[in-house]
Design a protein around this motif. Structure first.
Motif, short mmCIF file in Angstrom:
data_model
loop_
_atom_site.label_atom_id
_atom_site.label_comp_id
_atom_site.label_asym_id
_atom_site.label_seq_id
_atom_site.Cartn_x
_atom_site.Cartn_y
_atom_site.Cartn_z
N ASP A 98 -37.20 31.29 63.27
CA ASP A 98 -35.66 31.45 63.53
C ASP A 98 -35.12 32.30 62.19
OD1 ASP A 98 -35.38 30.16 65.69
OD2 ASP A 98 -34.88 28.28 64.97
N VAL A 99 -34.27 33.00 62.57
CA VAL A 99 -33.35 34.05 61.35
C VAL A 99 -32.46 33.35 60.80
CG1 VAL A 99 -32.13 36.05 60.90
CG2 VAL A 99 -33.90 36.07 62.62
N THR A 100 -32.53 32.80 59.52
CA THR A 100 -31.34 32.13 58.83
C THR A 100 -30.55 33.14 57.90
OG1 THR A 100 -32.69 31.80 57.10
CG2 THR A 100 -32.70 30.05 58.74
N GLU A 101 -30.96 34.55 57.70
CA GLU A 101 -30.56 35.64 57.07
C GLU A 101 -30.75 36.85 57.42
OE1 GLU A 101 -30.12 36.89 52.44
OE2 GLU A 101 -29.85 34.68 52.83
N PRO A 102 -29.91 37.44 58.29
CA PRO A 102 -30.28 38.84 58.66
C PRO A 102 -30.67 39.62 57.56
CG PRO A 102 -28.34 37.85 59.92
CD PRO A 102 -28.47 37.05 58.77
N GLY A 103 -31.08 40.88 57.87
CA GLY A 103 -31.55 41.85 56.84
C GLY A 103 -32.45 42.94 57.48
N LYS B 192 -37.91 33.42 73.76
CA LYS B 192 -38.10 32.00 73.48
C LYS B 192 -37.61 31.42 72.11
CE LYS B 192 -41.94 30.96 76.53
NZ LYS B 192 -43.23 30.20 76.92
N ALA B 193 -37.93 32.50 71.15
CA ALA B 193 -37.57 32.46 69.93
C ALA B 193 -37.24 33.83 69.06
CB ALA B 193 -38.89 31.91 69.10
N ALA B 194 -36.44 33.87 68.14
CA ALA B 194 -35.81 35.20 67.58
C ALA B 194 -37.13 35.91 67.29
CB ALA B 194 -34.89 34.73 66.33
N ILE B 195 -38.09 35.50 66.42
CA ILE B 195 -39.33 36.15 66.01
C ILE B 195 -40.27 35.55 66.41
CG2 ILE B 195 -40.13 37.17 63.67
CD1 ILE B 195 -37.35 38.30 64.25
N HIS B 196 -41.49 36.25 66.67
CA HIS B 196 -42.91 36.08 66.83
C HIS B 196 -43.61 36.83 65.71
CE1 HIS B 196 -46.40 35.82 69.69
NE2 HIS B 196 -46.63 35.05 68.72
N LEU B 197 -44.48 35.94 64.81
CA LEU B 197 -45.07 36.38 64.09
C LEU B 197 -46.66 36.18 64.34
CD1 LEU B 197 -42.86 34.96 62.21
CD2 LEU B 197 -44.05 36.39 60.42
N VAL B 198 -47.59 37.13 64.10
CA VAL B 198 -49.08 36.92 64.37
C VAL B 198 -49.79 37.58 63.45
CG1 VAL B 198 -49.42 38.87 65.80
CG2 VAL B 198 -50.77 36.92 66.11
N PRO C 277 -50.74 40.68 71.66
CA PRO C 277 -49.88 39.53 71.72
C PRO C 277 -48.57 40.36 71.63
CG PRO C 277 -50.83 39.29 69.52
CD PRO C 277 -51.88 40.18 70.28
N ARG C 278 -47.49 40.12 72.17
CA ARG C 278 -46.27 40.57 72.01
C ARG C 278 -45.48 40.15 71.01
NH1 ARG C 278 -45.47 43.56 76.57
NH2 ARG C 278 -43.23 43.46 76.68
N ALA C 279 -46.08 40.29 69.82
CA ALA C 279 -45.52 39.75 68.68
C ALA C 279 -44.65 40.94 67.97
CB ALA C 279 -46.49 39.37 67.40
N ASN C 280 -43.40 40.30 67.44
CA ASN C 280 -42.33 41.33 66.75
C ASN C 280 -42.99 41.81 65.25
OD1 ASN C 280 -40.28 39.05 67.79
ND2 ASN C 280 -40.00 41.29 68.66
N ALA D 37 -29.46 37.82 63.83
CA ALA D 37 -29.48 36.54 64.14
C ALA D 37 -30.45 35.95 65.17
CB ALA D 37 -28.15 35.84 63.94
N ASP D 38 -30.47 36.62 66.36
CA ASP D 38 -31.31 36.22 67.37
C ASP D 38 -32.66 37.33 67.64
OD1 ASP D 38 -29.53 38.27 68.14
OD2 ASP D 38 -28.99 37.22 69.87
N GLY D 39 -32.81 38.02 66.58
CA GLY D 39 -34.12 38.81 66.46
C GLY D 39 -33.97 40.40 66.06
#
Length: 117
Positions: free
Chosen positions: A98-103, A38-44, A55-58, A28-30
Motif C-alpha cells: 500500500d502507498v502511505t506517502e505518494p511520490g 487487488k493492491a496499489a503496488i505489486h513488487l517482484v 508477472p504483471r508487477a509494477n 495513493a492507489d498505485g
C-alpha cells in the motif's frame, strides 16, 4: 546489501501488455495510469521474472540478497514514495504494498527499509 528498482511498468487495460516506464508517479492507489487491482503496488524480485510468462508487477527489484516475502509488515522508501508491504499474493511471486506517502520512483532508485518507530 541494497535493493534497487530494476524495472517499472503499468498495465492500463486488463489482458493487454504492460507499458514500460523509466520513471513513474506513485499515487495513493498505485502508479499513475495503472489499472486499479487487488493492491496499489505489486513488487517482484528480478529472479522471479520469466521472459515467457512475466508477472504483471509494477516494480521489479534486484533484492540484493533480501527475500521480498520477509518484508511483509515493513515500510519501504522507494524513490520519494513510502510503501507498506502488506502481503504475499496467492497465485504469483512477489509482494503487495500500500502507498502511505505518494511520490516518484525511477529505474535505478534504491529501496530502503524504514523504521517507523
Amino acid at each position: 546489501m541494497s535493493m534497487r528498482v530494476a524495472h517499472l511498468a503499468i498495465y492500463p487495460e486488463k489482458g493487454q501488455p504492460g507499458v514500460d516506464l523509466s520513471t513513474a508517479t506513485v499515487e495513493a492507489d498505485g502508479l499513475t495510469g495503472d489499472r486499479r487491482k487487488k493492491a496499489a503496488i505489486h513488487l517482484v524480485a528480478i529472479a522471479d521474472t520469466d521472459v515467457d510468462d512475466p508477472p504483471r508487477a509494477n516494480i521489479v527489484v534486484d533484492p540484493g540478497g533480501h527475500d521480498l516475502e520477509s518484508l511483509v509488515g515493513s515500510t519501504l522508501l522507494v524513490g520519494s514514495a513510502r510503501l507498506v508491504v502488506t502481503q504475499r499474493p496467492n497465485n504469483c511471486p512477489g509482494v503487495y504494498a500500500d502507498v502511505t506517502e505518494p511520490g516518484h520512483v525511477s529505474v535505478g532508485d534504491d529501496l530502503e527499509t524504514v523504521d517507523d518507530a
